[in-house]
Design a protein around this motif. Structure first.
Motif, PDB file in Angstrom:
ATOM      1  N   ASP A 176     -34.127  57.116 -12.867  1.00 57.49           N
ATOM      2  CA  ASP A 176     -35.482  56.857 -12.364  1.00 57.49           C
ATOM      3  C   ASP A 176     -35.934  55.427 -12.637  1.00 57.49           C
ATOM      4  O   ASP A 176     -36.912  54.959 -12.034  1.00 57.49           O
ATOM      5  N   THR A 177     -35.228  54.693 -13.514  1.00 57.31           N
ATOM      6  CA  THR A 177     -35.631  53.317 -13.830  1.00 57.31           C
ATOM      7  C   THR A 177     -34.841  52.279 -13.037  1.00 57.31           C
ATOM      8  O   THR A 177     -34.922  51.086 -13.336  1.00 57.31           O
ATOM      9  N   VAL A 290     -41.436  49.797 -14.839  1.00 60.87           N
ATOM     10  CA  VAL A 290     -41.268  50.820 -13.798  1.00 60.87           C
ATOM     11  C   VAL A 290     -41.625  52.220 -14.301  1.00 60.87           C
ATOM     12  O   VAL A 290     -41.604  53.179 -13.522  1.00 60.87           O
ATOM     13  N   VAL A 291     -41.958  52.362 -15.580  1.00 61.73           N
ATOM     14  CA  VAL A 291     -42.414  53.650 -16.124  1.00 61.73           C
ATOM     15  C   VAL A 291     -43.614  53.368 -17.029  1.00 61.73           C
ATOM     16  O   VAL A 291     -43.571  52.453 -17.851  1.00 61.73           O
ATOM     17  N   SER A 309     -43.722  57.014 -12.818  1.00 64.37           N
ATOM     18  CA  SER A 309     -43.056  55.856 -12.218  1.00 64.37           C
ATOM     19  C   SER A 309     -44.063  54.939 -11.545  1.00 64.37           C
ATOM     20  O   SER A 309     -45.016  55.385 -10.907  1.00 64.37           O
ATOM     21  N   SER A 312     -41.795  51.386  -8.061  1.00 62.88           N
ATOM     22  CA  SER A 312     -40.499  52.018  -7.802  1.00 62.88           C
ATOM     23  C   SER A 312     -40.441  52.605  -6.404  1.00 62.88           C
ATOM     24  O   SER A 312     -40.471  53.834  -6.212  1.00 62.88           O
ATOM     25  N   LEU A 319     -40.782  56.564  -5.785  1.00 61.41           N
ATOM     26  CA  LEU A 319     -40.937  57.358  -7.007  1.00 61.41           C
ATOM     27  C   LEU A 319     -42.326  57.186  -7.600  1.00 61.41           C
ATOM     28  O   LEU A 319     -42.664  57.863  -8.574  1.00 61.41           O
ATOM     29  N   ASN A 320     -43.131  56.333  -7.042  1.00 59.09           N
ATOM     30  CA  ASN A 320     -44.429  55.985  -7.616  1.00 59.09           C
ATOM     31  C   ASN A 320     -45.300  57.219  -7.831  1.00 59.09           C
ATOM     32  O   ASN A 320     -45.480  58.043  -6.921  1.00 59.09           O
ATOM     33  N   THR A 324     -41.356  61.611 -14.924  1.00 56.39           N
ATOM     34  CA  THR A 324     -39.963  61.213 -15.121  1.00 56.39           C
ATOM     35  C   THR A 324     -38.975  62.275 -14.628  1.00 56.39           C
ATOM     36  O   THR A 324     -38.027  61.942 -13.907  1.00 56.39           O
ATOM     37  N   ALA A 327     -39.047  62.208 -10.866  1.00 55.03           N
ATOM     38  CA  ALA A 327     -38.504  60.943 -10.368  1.00 55.03           C
ATOM     39  C   ALA A 327     -36.975  60.937 -10.455  1.00 55.03           C
ATOM     40  O   ALA A 327     -36.294  60.434  -9.558  1.00 55.03           O
TER      41      ALA A 327
END
Length: 450
Positions: A176-177, A290-291, A309, A312, A319-320, A324, A327
């Motif tokens: 997710d990152t 990004v998180v 997120s 992203s 993913l915004n 987590t 995402a």
């Protein structure tokens, strides 16, 4: 005890002649795998058409790669003066604990046990043993199961051929990152480094890279992973493409990445990993958040926890705002749909290195023909015994050589004299015996079963 040694060798042959059937979740004879493939059925991820298209040597290589006892190349701490490989704790500041002699990291051909095939069973069966909960937790952490994704980062320069066509593959538990991956780091031992050194890109300082890699490869894993060490690294001069952002990101090599886990390469996300953050800060690499923890406007630097997120999204996936776990699921679905990655379960558990270079130890009941193919000694010819030697001093050499290599009359023999089944290899075939010996615990592991 020659009889006991013979039974230890017999156990080794049982392991050597077995593979792990993931469908049945158990070991089975390697002969049954061959029968399955010959009958036109798929097995071990190989389609019938692929087996049929292979020549004899390719089939042999595939079968050998399924054995529970197999030959692998492992980097060891080699001390030329002592003529042996040393454990990490026997090396202090690049020198042997005994004698203070220089120690170098060298690749060495080793027999390995494929214990990683049993990782899930080991975890599952912890529930069957009456151990304290703390012990079971320690064992679980030692096995180290982690879920994530394998992701391919295309390398911009097409002249470098690596794991997949022109791509570096990484394993990450935090896919997710990926939108925050602003650089890549590969282990100094990674094959890509050697390719760069053979054909340096215009942005590469080849001499600096070569010196750094030589020094890093001779440091112990424990030293390299010490959290108190200042981060060091060298830019390779090559770039990869982040598959989520399509941005060109630099590929560095650094000693805090090891070849033993994943693929010896990481996507570095300095906004959410402490080591990556320290590295990026020192070398002035961009850091992107990004998180973000739920309910806050801005996270602390190198926030490694779960949250929501941000920053992203591309034109194909966003993913915004997702938690987590959500995402992770969405980005893995996107990676698989686009052919850029796959779901993957990984383990910290490593296969068991089962070779030693010393004299004392059970000889392996294995011989090699002139092409380097290995064959088992028939169980009716066990035990294989150690030869008498006039000189038990190890060979002082920069090229790792087991002590038994000095016993040339014992090493060089025929398949018939060694006890190889003539159905596998004609009796008059010249062969060489395996010169590594088994570790001390090869026999002690089953002593309680006598």
């Amino acid at each position: 005890d020659r009889d006991y040694s013979g039974w230890t060798q017999w156990i080794f042959l049982r392991i050597y002649n077995s593979y792990y059937d993931r469908e049945q979740d158990r070991a089975r004879p390697i002969g049954e795998l061959i029968q399955t493939l010959e009958s036109g059925k798929p097995a071990c991820g190989l389609a019938p058409a692929d087996w049929k298209s292979m020549n004899a040597q390719q089939r042999r290589a595939f079968i050998d790669n399924q054995r529970l006892a197999y030959i692998g190349e492992q980097v060891v701490n080699w001390c030329p003066k002592l003529g042996t490989a040393l454990a990490n704790e026997e090396v202090i500041d690049g020198k042997s604990e005994r004698g203070g002699f220089p120690v170098f990291r060298k690749p060495l051909r080793q027999w390995m046990f494929r214990i990683t095939a049993y990782a899930e069973r080991l975890l599952r069966d912890l529930e069957l043993v009456k151990w304290p909960e703390s012990t079971r937790t320690q064992q679980s952490e030692w096995i180290g199961r982690s879920e994530g994704a394998e992701i391919d980062f295309p390398v911009e320069c097409p002249k470098f051929k690596i794991q997949t066509p022109n791509a570096l593959r990484v394993f990450t538990t935090r896919p997710d990152t990926i939108f925050g991956a602003t650089f890549m780091v590969i282990a100094p031992e990674h094959p890509f480094v050697d390719q760069v050194l053979k054909n340096p890109p215009s942005d590469s300082d080849a001499n600096k890279l070569r010196d750094y890699v030589a020094a890093a490869r001779n440091r112990s894993d424990v030293d390299r992973m010490a959290e108190t060490r200042e981060k060091t690294g060298v830019f390779t001069g090559a770039y990869a493409i982040n598959p989520a952002t399509q941005q060109k990101i630099p590929i560095w090599t650094a000693d805090y990445v090891l070849m033993g886990y994943g693929h010896g390469a990481i996507m570095a996300v300095p906004g959410h990993d402490e080591r990556d953050f320290e590295f990026a800060t020192k070398f002035k690499v961009p850091i992107i958040e990004v998180v973000r923890p739920q309910g806050v406007d801005h996270a602390e630097l190198a926030f490694a926890g779960e949250g929501a997120s941000v920053n992203s999204a591309n034109t194909d996936v966003s993913l915004n705002g997702l938690s987590t776990p959500d995402a992770k699921k969405r980005i893995i679905d996107w990676l698989e749909r686009t052919g850029k990655g796959t779901r993957k379960i990984n383990y910290k558990l490593r296969d068991w290195l089962f070779s030693r270079q010393r004299y004392w130890g059970e000889p392996f009941p294995i011989v090699f023909d002139e092409q380097g193919n290995h064959y088992p000694v028939d169980s009716s010819h066990l035990p294989v015994t150690l030869p008498d030697m006039a000189d038990y001093q190890p060979v002082e050499s920069d090229d790792p050589q087991p002590l038994l290599a000095k016993a040339t009359q014992w090493v060089n023999t025929t398949a018939g004299a060694a006890g190889v089944d003539p159905n596998l290899l004609p009796a008059n075939t010249m062969v060489k015996r395996e010169t590594n010996t088994m570790p001390g615990w090869a026999g002690s592991c089953w002593y309680y079963l006598r």
